[in-house]
Design a protein around this motif. Structure first.
Motif: not given
Length: 169
Positions: A96-104
């Motif tokens: 499951k995707p947890e987070s998206f930050e600064d392209g990561e």
């Protein structure tokens, strides 16, 4: 030198051939009932919409997202919500995707085996996510396996032992 054609004559012959082909194409279109437009297309004339006038719901939401700078977070949220469609049901069942930050993008896996599988698929995932979000949005996929797994029980530890000194000395 009489066999060669001058550049001006070649140009005139080429222009005449182009006019002939255009006329032929127009005649073919007329036979099919597809005549080209005579006037250029223009925007609809009339009063412009005022800010307080009713709008289509989708257009109002798009304007709100653009005004607040929420377009990218909304797109990322949409991708997270459609995770099974994007990565497939097998991979989605264990990740499951947890987070998206600064392209990561941080992806959580439910076992170390699935974490390894996602790491091997990282390039493909970056490409697929960029197809959904736009080129260059996702630059890296970071994977985290299960944390705080239960310690194995069994004969590995003896309660009250003092280490190797019990055995050898």
């Amino acid at each position: 030198m009489s066999d060669e054609e001058s550049p001006a004559a070649r140009t005139a012959r080429g222009a005449a051939m182009a006019r002939e082909k255009l006329a032929q194409a127009k005649a073919d279109a007329a036979k099919r009932g597809q005549l080209p437009r005579r006037e250029p297309r223009r925007r609809a004339a009339g009063p412009r919409r005022e800010a307080g006038d009713p709008q289509l719901f989708g257009r109002a939401i798009a304007d709100l997202l653009a005004d607040r700078g929420w377009e990218r977070p909304a797109a990322v949220g949409g991708v997270f919500g459609r995770w099974p469609e994007i990565v497939g049901p097998d991979l989605a069942a264990h990740t499951k995707p947890e987070s998206f930050e600064d392209g990561e993008v941080l992806i959580l896996a439910d076992s170390t085996a699935w974490a390894t599988q996602v790491r091997l698929l990282a390039r493909t995932l970056v490409r697929r996510l960029n197809e959904e979000l736009g080129d260059g949005t996702v630059t890296k996929v970071k994977v985290r396996g299960p944390q705080n797994a239960p310690r194995p029980s069994g004969g590995l530890r003896v309660t009250g032992s003092r280490g190797p000194g019990d055995t050898y000395g």
